[in-house]
Write a protein that holds these residues in place. Sequence first.
Motif, PDB file in Angstrom:
ATOM      1  N   ALA A 195      11.073  18.711   9.906  1.00 29.62           N
ATOM      2  CA  ALA A 195       9.931  19.100  10.729  1.00 29.62           C
ATOM      3  C   ALA A 195       9.339  20.431  10.274  1.00 29.62           C
ATOM      4  N   GLN A 196      10.182  21.340   9.810  1.00 31.27           N
ATOM      5  CA  GLN A 196       9.674  22.629   9.348  1.00 31.27           C
ATOM      6  C   GLN A 196       8.948  22.514   8.015  1.00 31.27           C
ATOM      7  N   GLU A 197       9.379  21.604   7.169  1.00 32.88           N
ATOM      8  CA  GLU A 197       8.872  21.574   5.803  1.00 32.88           C
ATOM      9  C   GLU A 197       7.646  20.690   5.603  1.00 32.88           C
ATOM     10  N   ILE A 198       7.309  19.830   6.552  1.00 30.98           N
ATOM     11  CA  ILE A 198       6.148  18.968   6.357  1.00 30.98           C
ATOM     12  C   ILE A 198       4.864  19.692   6.736  1.00 30.98           C
ATOM     13  N   ARG A 199       3.780  19.279   6.088  1.00 29.66           N
ATOM     14  CA  ARG A 199       2.454  19.832   6.347  1.00 29.66           C
ATOM     15  C   ARG A 199       1.460  18.682   6.430  1.00 29.66           C
ATOM     16  N   ILE A 200       0.426  18.912   7.193  1.00 29.51           N
ATOM     17  CA  ILE A 200      -0.689  17.961   7.254  1.00 29.51           C
ATOM     18  C   ILE A 200      -1.883  18.626   6.582  1.00 29.51           C
ATOM     19  N   GLU A 201      -2.396  17.988   5.543  1.00 24.99           N
ATOM     20  CA  GLU A 201      -3.586  18.513   4.860  1.00 24.99           C
ATOM     21  C   GLU A 201      -4.760  17.604   5.194  1.00 24.99           C
ATOM     22  N   SER A 202      -5.716  18.169   5.901  1.00 21.27           N
ATOM     23  CA  SER A 202      -6.896  17.424   6.339  1.00 21.27           C
ATOM     24  C   SER A 202      -8.107  17.881   5.535  1.00 21.27           C
ATOM     25  N   PHE A 203      -8.830  16.915   4.968  1.00 18.54           N
ATOM     26  CA  PHE A 203     -10.020  17.223   4.178  1.00 18.54           C
ATOM     27  C   PHE A 203     -11.271  17.014   5.029  1.00 18.54           C
ATOM     28  N   PHE A 204     -12.198  17.946   4.901  1.00 15.65           N
ATOM     29  CA  PHE A 204     -13.462  17.872   5.619  1.00 15.65           C
ATOM     30  C   PHE A 204     -14.617  17.921   4.624  1.00 15.65           C
ATOM     31  N   PRO A 205     -15.719  17.227   4.930  1.00 11.91           N
ATOM     32  CA  PRO A 205     -16.889  17.315   4.049  1.00 11.91           C
ATOM     33  C   PRO A 205     -17.513  18.708   4.119  1.00 11.91           C
ATOM     34  N   ALA A 206     -17.887  19.249   2.958  1.00 13.62           N
ATOM     35  CA  ALA A 206     -18.495  20.578   2.910  1.00 13.62           C
ATOM     36  C   ALA A 206     -20.014  20.517   2.934  1.00 13.62           C
ATOM     37  N   ASP A 207     -20.571  19.308   2.941  1.00 12.23           N
ATOM     38  CA  ASP A 207     -22.023  19.170   3.060  1.00 12.23           C
ATOM     39  C   ASP A 207     -22.336  17.781   3.624  1.00 12.23           C
ATOM     40  N   ASP A 235       5.324  17.275   1.793  1.00 14.95           N
ATOM     41  CA  ASP A 235       6.501  18.087   2.072  1.00 14.95           C
ATOM     42  C   ASP A 235       6.333  19.477   1.468  1.00 14.95           C
ATOM     43  N   ARG A 236       7.397  20.259   1.483  1.00 17.36           N
ATOM     44  CA  ARG A 236       7.322  21.652   1.044  1.00 17.36           C
ATOM     45  C   ARG A 236       6.924  21.777  -0.419  1.00 17.36           C
ATOM     46  N   GLN A 237       7.267  20.788  -1.235  1.00 15.59           N
ATOM     47  CA  GLN A 237       6.928  20.824  -2.657  1.00 15.59           C
ATOM     48  C   GLN A 237       5.679  19.994  -2.973  1.00 15.59           C
ATOM     49  N   TRP A 238       4.864  19.686  -1.965  1.00 18.89           N
ATOM     50  CA  TRP A 238       3.573  19.024  -2.129  1.00 18.89           C
ATOM     51  C   TRP A 238       3.684  17.565  -2.563  1.00 18.89           C
ATOM     52  N   ASN A 239       4.824  16.942  -2.271  1.00 17.55           N
ATOM     53  CA  ASN A 239       4.947  15.505  -2.487  1.00 17.55           C
ATOM     54  C   ASN A 239       4.280  14.773  -1.333  1.00 17.55           C
ATOM     55  N   VAL A 240       3.445  13.778  -1.636  1.00 16.92           N
ATOM     56  CA  VAL A 240       2.705  13.052  -0.602  1.00 16.92           C
ATOM     57  C   VAL A 240       3.633  12.059   0.083  1.00 16.92           C
ATOM     58  N   LEU A 241       3.792  12.219   1.394  1.00 15.05           N
ATOM     59  CA  LEU A 241       4.675  11.354   2.169  1.00 15.05           C
ATOM     60  C   LEU A 241       3.919  10.201   2.820  1.00 15.05           C
ATOM     61  N   ARG A 242       2.714  10.463   3.282  1.00 13.01           N
ATOM     62  CA  ARG A 242       1.874   9.411   3.849  1.00 13.01           C
ATOM     63  C   ARG A 242       0.430   9.895   3.870  1.00 13.01           C
ATOM     64  N   GLU A 243      -0.490   8.964   3.997  1.00 11.92           N
ATOM     65  CA  GLU A 243      -1.909   9.314   4.016  1.00 11.92           C
ATOM     66  C   GLU A 243      -2.679   8.288   4.829  1.00 11.92           C
ATOM     67  N   ASN A 244      -3.870   8.665   5.254  1.00 13.24           N
ATOM     68  CA  ASN A 244      -4.669   7.724   6.020  1.00 13.24           C
ATOM     69  C   ASN A 244      -5.520   6.852   5.101  1.00 13.24           C
ATOM     70  N   ARG A 245      -6.251   5.929   5.703  1.00  7.40           N
ATOM     71  CA  ARG A 245      -7.038   4.980   4.915  1.00  7.40           C
ATOM     72  C   ARG A 245      -8.097   5.712   4.082  1.00  7.40           C
ATOM     73  N   ALA A 246      -8.740   6.715   4.673  1.00 11.47           N
ATOM     74  CA  ALA A 246      -9.781   7.450   3.947  1.00 11.47           C
ATOM     75  C   ALA A 246      -9.219   8.132   2.712  1.00 11.47           C
ATOM     76  N   SER A 247      -8.005   8.646   2.813  1.00 11.79           N
ATOM     77  CA  SER A 247      -7.380   9.279   1.654  1.00 11.79           C
ATOM     78  C   SER A 247      -7.098   8.255   0.564  1.00 11.79           C
ATOM     79  N   ARG A 248      -6.632   7.062   0.965  1.00 13.07           N
ATOM     80  CA  ARG A 248      -6.373   6.019  -0.027  1.00 13.07           C
ATOM     81  C   ARG A 248      -7.672   5.553  -0.691  1.00 13.07           C
TER      82      ARG A 248
END
Length: 270
Positions: free
Chosen positions: A244-256, A111-124
């Motif tokens: 809807a305005q305040e949520i964000r999706i943060e996707s991590f990608f491998p850098a190498d 959310d807007r204050q960076w509280n984790v609302l949900r995550e995928n299996r890879a994140s867990r």
Amino acid sequence: MSSAATFAARLRWWRTHRGWSQLSLAHRAEVSQRHISFLELGRTQPSREMVLRLAAVLEVPLRQQNALLHAAGFAPMWRESGLAESALSIVDRALDHVLRQHEPYPALVVDRQWNVLRENRASRQLTSFLNGTPERAPDPAAPVNLADVLLGPHLLRPLIVNWLDVAHALVQIVHADALSDGSEETAALLARLLRYPDVPKLADIPRLEQPREPILTIEFRKDSIAFKLFTVIATLGTPQDITAQEIRIESFFPADSNTARLLEGWAAEG
């Protein structure tokens, strides 16, 4: 800004917060400077349409637009729905789809204050590896704050090789959030982060000891395992609901390639 602030005080606060003069605001809103002056002095009461026009020009977030409307004596316009409610069912499905499609790489919704609302299996899986704890889904009643996790002294910070660079970037992002939304909650988050030991201040200059990569990566090391990630942050386009305005999706990608193989290996094992 006090929740009891008048419309005049709120309008003046948002205008000065944006660094605009009354003339500048008047020009953008296509009204006279005299009208803006009278609104800020409380000598003129705005119409509902004028409140919304000024809010749009000032790029006031939906939550704060409702506060402006309430202060001017009007009912709120923007709804705040839960992701589980039918009003946001298409958003809820879209978020799940994005998280699933990002496997085997980590992704999470905050959310807007960076509280984790949900995550995928890879994140867990990543969280479980770093913390040395079993995998578990986010608890809506007690959400983990991603900013605290990265900057606090006792969680992921000891595992981040380039922590100072990451901390400086995250402080800048949260500071920009505070300037943008003007909320007490985001301001409080920024203040909390800056109280953590050794967190760089906004005026601190990042280290320039070596050539910069095109994008900042987060470099983790735990025991003999090292990996590097970078993030892409996405928001919903044209939101008409506060959630809807305040949520964000943060996707991590491998850098190498080593990081890619590590994440893909975890997915295959799971």
